[in-house]
Design a protein around this motif. Structure first.
Motif, PDB file in Angstrom:
ATOM      1  N   THR A 221       0.882  -1.149  -0.050  1.00  0.00           N
ATOM      2  CA  THR A 221       0.105  -0.005   0.137  1.00  0.00           C
ATOM      3  C   THR A 221       0.851   1.206   0.063  1.00  0.00           C
ATOM      4  O   THR A 221       1.435   1.586  -1.026  1.00  0.00           O
ATOM      5  CB  THR A 221      -0.914  -0.209   1.253  1.00  0.00           C
ATOM      6  OG1 THR A 221      -0.278  -0.236   2.458  1.00  0.00           O
ATOM      7  CG2 THR A 221      -2.054  -1.320   0.980  1.00  0.00           C
ATOM      8  N   ASP A 222       1.244   1.784   0.980  1.00  0.00           N
ATOM      9  CA  ASP A 222       1.604   3.220   1.040  1.00  0.00           C
ATOM     10  C   ASP A 222       3.301   3.050   0.874  1.00  0.00           C
ATOM     11  O   ASP A 222       3.858   4.153   0.641  1.00  0.00           O
ATOM     12  CB  ASP A 222       1.451   4.017   2.430  1.00  0.00           C
ATOM     13  CG  ASP A 222       2.000   3.481   3.668  1.00  0.00           C
ATOM     14  OD1 ASP A 222       1.587   2.169   3.671  1.00  0.00           O
ATOM     15  OD2 ASP A 222       2.632   3.949   4.339  1.00  0.00           O
ATOM     16  N   LEU A 223       3.893   1.849   1.129  1.00  0.00           N
ATOM     17  CA  LEU A 223       5.221   1.739   0.858  1.00  0.00           C
ATOM     18  C   LEU A 223       5.537   0.685  -0.407  1.00  0.00           C
ATOM     19  O   LEU A 223       6.301   0.040  -0.268  1.00  0.00           O
ATOM     20  CB  LEU A 223       6.187   1.497   2.170  1.00  0.00           C
ATOM     21  CG  LEU A 223       5.880   2.131   3.358  1.00  0.00           C
ATOM     22  CD1 LEU A 223       6.639   1.559   4.642  1.00  0.00           C
ATOM     23  CD2 LEU A 223       6.576   3.475   3.002  1.00  0.00           C
ATOM     24  N   ALA A 224       4.582   0.714  -1.259  1.00  0.00           N
ATOM     25  CA  ALA A 224       4.674  -0.205  -2.269  1.00  0.00           C
ATOM     26  C   ALA A 224       5.653  -0.395  -2.685  1.00  0.00           C
ATOM     27  O   ALA A 224       6.098  -1.294  -3.495  1.00  0.00           O
ATOM     28  CB  ALA A 224       3.258  -0.263  -3.233  1.00  0.00           C
ATOM     29  N   GLU A 225       6.596   0.771  -3.079  1.00  0.00           N
ATOM     30  CA  GLU A 225       7.811   0.943  -3.763  1.00  0.00           C
ATOM     31  C   GLU A 225       8.953   0.109  -3.200  1.00  0.00           C
ATOM     32  O   GLU A 225       9.958  -0.163  -3.825  1.00  0.00           O
ATOM     33  CB  GLU A 225       8.085   2.218  -4.185  1.00  0.00           C
ATOM     34  CG  GLU A 225       7.223   3.064  -4.849  1.00  0.00           C
ATOM     35  CD  GLU A 225       6.772   2.474  -6.183  1.00  0.00           C
ATOM     36  OE1 GLU A 225       7.852   2.042  -6.841  1.00  0.00           O
ATOM     37  OE2 GLU A 225       5.687   2.381  -6.434  1.00  0.00           O
ATOM     38  N   GLU A 226       8.786  -0.234  -1.997  1.00  0.00           N
ATOM     39  CA  GLU A 226       9.596  -1.143  -1.299  1.00  0.00           C
ATOM     40  C   GLU A 226       9.328  -2.515  -1.083  1.00  0.00           C
ATOM     41  O   GLU A 226       8.133  -2.837  -1.316  1.00  0.00           O
ATOM     42  CB  GLU A 226      10.124  -0.538   0.332  1.00  0.00           C
ATOM     43  CG  GLU A 226      10.409   0.999   0.264  1.00  0.00           C
ATOM     44  CD  GLU A 226      10.558   1.450   1.710  1.00  0.00           C
ATOM     45  OE1 GLU A 226      10.962   0.515   2.678  1.00  0.00           O
ATOM     46  OE2 GLU A 226      10.590   2.737   1.628  1.00  0.00           O
ATOM     47  N   ILE A 227      10.424  -3.439  -1.271  1.00  0.00           N
ATOM     48  CA  ILE A 227      10.218  -4.854  -1.511  1.00  0.00           C
ATOM     49  C   ILE A 227      10.614  -5.415  -0.335  1.00  0.00           C
ATOM     50  O   ILE A 227      11.637  -5.441   0.222  1.00  0.00           O
ATOM     51  CB  ILE A 227      10.923  -5.101  -2.728  1.00  0.00           C
ATOM     52  CG1 ILE A 227      10.048  -4.557  -4.000  1.00  0.00           C
ATOM     53  CG2 ILE A 227      10.692  -6.876  -2.790  1.00  0.00           C
ATOM     54  CD1 ILE A 227      11.096  -4.545  -5.283  1.00  0.00           C
ATOM     55  N   VAL A 228       9.953  -6.622   0.291  1.00  0.00           N
ATOM     56  CA  VAL A 228      10.067  -7.761   1.191  1.00  0.00           C
ATOM     57  C   VAL A 228      10.421  -8.717   0.124  1.00  0.00           C
ATOM     58  O   VAL A 228       9.184  -9.362  -0.232  1.00  0.00           O
ATOM     59  CB  VAL A 228       9.166  -7.743   2.300  1.00  0.00           C
ATOM     60  CG1 VAL A 228       9.581  -8.994   2.922  1.00  0.00           C
ATOM     61  CG2 VAL A 228       9.243  -6.563   3.150  1.00  0.00           C
ATOM     62  N   LEU A 229      11.477  -9.488  -0.007  1.00  0.00           N
ATOM     63  CA  LEU A 229      11.566 -10.469  -0.995  1.00  0.00           C
ATOM     64  C   LEU A 229      11.600 -11.950  -0.072  1.00  0.00           C
ATOM     65  O   LEU A 229      12.399 -12.138   0.905  1.00  0.00           O
ATOM     66  CB  LEU A 229      12.990 -10.469  -1.684  1.00  0.00           C
ATOM     67  CG  LEU A 229      13.331 -11.380  -2.808  1.00  0.00           C
ATOM     68  CD1 LEU A 229      14.245 -10.909  -3.889  1.00  0.00           C
ATOM     69  CD2 LEU A 229      13.952 -12.643  -1.976  1.00  0.00           C
ATOM     70  N   VAL A 230      10.805 -12.806  -0.485  1.00  0.00           N
ATOM     71  CA  VAL A 230      10.926 -14.138  -0.038  1.00  0.00           C
ATOM     72  C   VAL A 230      11.354 -15.290  -1.300  1.00  0.00           C
ATOM     73  O   VAL A 230      10.482 -15.134  -2.138  1.00  0.00           O
ATOM     74  CB  VAL A 230       9.875 -14.425   0.795  1.00  0.00           C
ATOM     75  CG1 VAL A 230       8.493 -14.385   0.096  1.00  0.00           C
ATOM     76  CG2 VAL A 230       9.930 -15.939   1.576  1.00  0.00           C
ATOM     77  N   GLY A 231      12.333 -16.177  -0.853  1.00  0.00           N
ATOM     78  CA  GLY A 231      12.486 -16.677  -1.971  1.00  0.00           C
ATOM     79  C   GLY A 231      13.064 -18.426  -1.713  1.00  0.00           C
ATOM     80  O   GLY A 231      12.926 -18.646  -0.374  1.00  0.00           O
ATOM     81  N   GLY A 232      13.246 -19.178  -2.771  1.00  0.00           N
ATOM     82  CA  GLY A 232      13.623 -20.507  -2.636  1.00  0.00           C
ATOM     83  C   GLY A 232      13.986 -20.994  -3.835  1.00  0.00           C
ATOM     84  O   GLY A 232      14.228 -20.084  -4.906  1.00  0.00           O
ATOM     85  N   HIS A 233      14.786 -21.941  -4.094  1.00  0.00           N
ATOM     86  CA  HIS A 233      15.425 -22.240  -5.300  1.00  0.00           C
ATOM     87  C   HIS A 233      14.607 -23.388  -6.048  1.00  0.00           C
ATOM     88  O   HIS A 233      14.084 -24.141  -5.540  1.00  0.00           O
ATOM     89  CB  HIS A 233      16.841 -22.594  -5.474  1.00  0.00           C
ATOM     90  CG  HIS A 233      17.334 -23.705  -4.731  1.00  0.00           C
ATOM     91  ND1 HIS A 233      17.173 -24.991  -5.362  1.00  0.00           N
ATOM     92  CD2 HIS A 233      17.657 -24.097  -3.515  1.00  0.00           C
ATOM     93  CE1 HIS A 233      17.647 -25.787  -4.667  1.00  0.00           C
ATOM     94  NE2 HIS A 233      17.930 -25.329  -3.445  1.00  0.00           N
ATOM     95  N   LEU A 234      13.977 -23.174  -7.252  1.00  0.00           N
ATOM     96  CA  LEU A 234      13.258 -23.938  -8.082  1.00  0.00           C
ATOM     97  C   LEU A 234      13.877 -25.230  -8.635  1.00  0.00           C
ATOM     98  O   LEU A 234      13.248 -26.231  -8.765  1.00  0.00           O
ATOM     99  CB  LEU A 234      12.617 -23.145  -9.348  1.00  0.00           C
ATOM    100  CG  LEU A 234      11.606 -23.802 -10.113  1.00  0.00           C
ATOM    101  CD1 LEU A 234      10.493 -24.208  -9.323  1.00  0.00           C
ATOM    102  CD2 LEU A 234      11.076 -22.610 -11.143  1.00  0.00           C
TER     103      LEU A 234
END
Ligand SMILES: [Zn+2]
Length: 488
Positions: free
Chosen positions: A285-298
């Motif tokens: 929403t108001d901080l949409a330009e910032e990213i919280v990344l969650v990953g794994g490897h495919l």
């Protein structure tokens, strides 16, 4: 999971940390700029929502459903194979169907190695065949195989301690065992025999190596994984034998007589091919330009079905991201899922990701986390964040400690795929998955769905969801870690 590069890179990052100060998300790094971190602490309202999210996640089987579908409809996804490409398309379609936006599959060029067949037999003193697999990246032997006397050593240090010429023209057998540990450190210590052993032995004149499987299974199955040939040494073929076969080989040495082996491998390299990272966003929403990344490897190794390593991580990431995104109030930062390409055989997708994103986008990655140690449960939450942001991790811990989660420390590296982001200053949150039994099945034919514990998977999703949510909800500005100049 591939461990060895972490050790050396962590050491480099620590050194860099002594030399370079930090910069804020919007600022720039200079050696003179002191850290201006503000304290980041979740609000009481966010903590209340996070507790609800935890309870909802504990009832959700979405991760298990995703993992079941991926395992059934695609199966193994070794880099550069048709299964790998099928996995990319499956994940892309799944993210679209689940409501992710900006879903994309930027190309990643990956090496293509073909395992072929492998065999290893003791010729003397007591002839027996062994269960074996080629180590990933091994060259092949001549058609008739390679016959040579064997020198047994425990590990690299023992090899280096031998007198000059001791292994010339011989096969080196690395006999060291992998210690069972909750944090996976036993694997991290043992794996150097496999990754560095081939070139270390070749530099001393050896013609081949056999490694005791870098795993804790007592079943008669062999464990693969990558090697890393050093360009300064000749390439020699490398096999892993099962733990019971390694025991038998040790007993042959106990006879005091010369041990000789025939090893044969038909592995070979093919030209590089295309794979892709798979990326999708759940907009904030108001901080949409910032990213919280969650990953794994495919990608996976080719022997099992790619369930615990790392289908589970991809499923945890997608399910946790979705649960967090559905919470009220809505997450302020954008939650991004990344299924990285080719972690196992060279970390190709992890290297490509920040290069594709560019400095400006990487600068907007507030936090990153990764699941790559099986289905869990999470037993500890730590991270590597600017010290003023540590209260965020304490806040996450407060919500999940009733699930058996300990509070870790601020020295975690996160997963292998996060290395390039971390070295560019992105703070890392590190929910630690319990690896006690992981190395019984990791990189083996036994990496199959029946080994997954649905309760462990639910608990892991709950902890990751809480971490994602609170990371996406806190006020900023989020500060940066010291950057590693070697990556610029
Ligand atoms: Zn992995």
């Amino acid at each position: 999971m591939m461990r060895s590069p972490r050790i050396t890179r962590a050491a480099v990052a620590t050194l860099a940390g002594l030399l370079f100060a930090t910069a804020t998300l919007s600022g720039s790094a200079t050696a003179e700029t002191p850290s201006r971190s503000v304290e980041i602490r979740p609000s009481k309202a966010a903590l209340r929502s996070a507790a609800q999210l935890r309870d909802q996640a504990l009832k959700s089987d979405e991760a298990l459903q995703l993992l079941t579908a991926l395992t059934t409809e695609v199966g193994p996804r070794f880099a550069g194979t048709p299964g790998d490409l099928a996995g990319v398309e499956w994940t892309r379609r799944k993210l679209v169907d689940l409501g992710f936006t900006e879903v994309r599959t930027p190309e990643v060029i990956v090496p293509r190695w073909v395992r072929g067949e492998a065999s290893a037999e003791v010729l003397a003193p007591y002839p027996q065949s062994m269960v074996t697999v080629a180590i990933g990246g091994s060259i092949g032997t001549a058609d008739e195989g390679l016959v040579a006397p064997v020198v047994m050593v425990k590990d690299l240090a023992a090899l280096q301690a031998l007198p000059a010429g001791a292994v010339k023209g011989k096969i080196v057998f690395f006999a060291g065992r992998t210690e069972r540990t909750r944090d996976g450190s036993g694997y991290g210590k043992a794996v150097r025999s496999r990754t560095e052993g081939p070139s270390a032995a070749a530099a001393s004149g050896a013609v081949g190596i056999v490694v005791r499987s870098i795993g804790t299974s007592t079943n008669r199955i062999a464990h693969t994984g990558t090697l890393s040939y050093n360009i300064a040494a000749p390439r020699i073929p490398a096999l892993a034998v099962s733990n019971p076969d390694a025991d038998m080989l040790e007993r042959q040495f106990a006879s005091g007589r010369e041990v000789s082996l025939r090893m044969r491998v038909t592995a070979r390299d093919l030209p590089q091919v295309r794979s892709a990272n798979v990326i999708g966003d759940l907009r904030g929403t108001d901080l949409a330009e910032e990213i919280v990344l969650v990953g794994g490897h495919l990608d996976t190794w080719d022997l099992g079905m790619g369930v615990q390593d790392d289908g589970a991580g991809v499923a945890i990431a997608i399910a946790a991201a979705r649960l967090a995104a559905q919470m009220t109030p809505r997450p302020r930062r954008t939650i991004r899922v990344v299924a990285f390409a080719n972690e196992e055989f060279g970390l190709s997708g992890a290297a490509r990701y920040p290069a594709d994103e560019g400095d400006e986008s990487v600068g907007k990655h507030a936090f990153a986390m990764e699941a790559d140690l099986g289905d869990g449960p999470v037993w500890k939450i730590g991270g590597r964040v600017p010290p003023a942001h540590w209260p965020l991790i304490e806040g996450i811990h407060g919500v999940v400690k009733g699930l058996g989660v300990e509070l870790g420390d601020n020295t975690s590296n996160g997963g292998a795929d996060l290395g390039p982001l971390r070295r560019r200053g992105v703070p890392v949150l590190a929910p630690a998955l319990d690896a006690t039994t992981y190395f019984d099945i990791h990189h083996t034919v036994n990496d199959t769905l029946d080994q997954v514990d649905p309760a462990h998977l639910r608990q892991s999703v709950a902890v990751f969801a809480v971490a994602i949510y609170l990371a996406a909800m806190t006020d900023g500005p989020v500060d940066r870690l010291p950057t590693d100049p070697a990556t610029r």
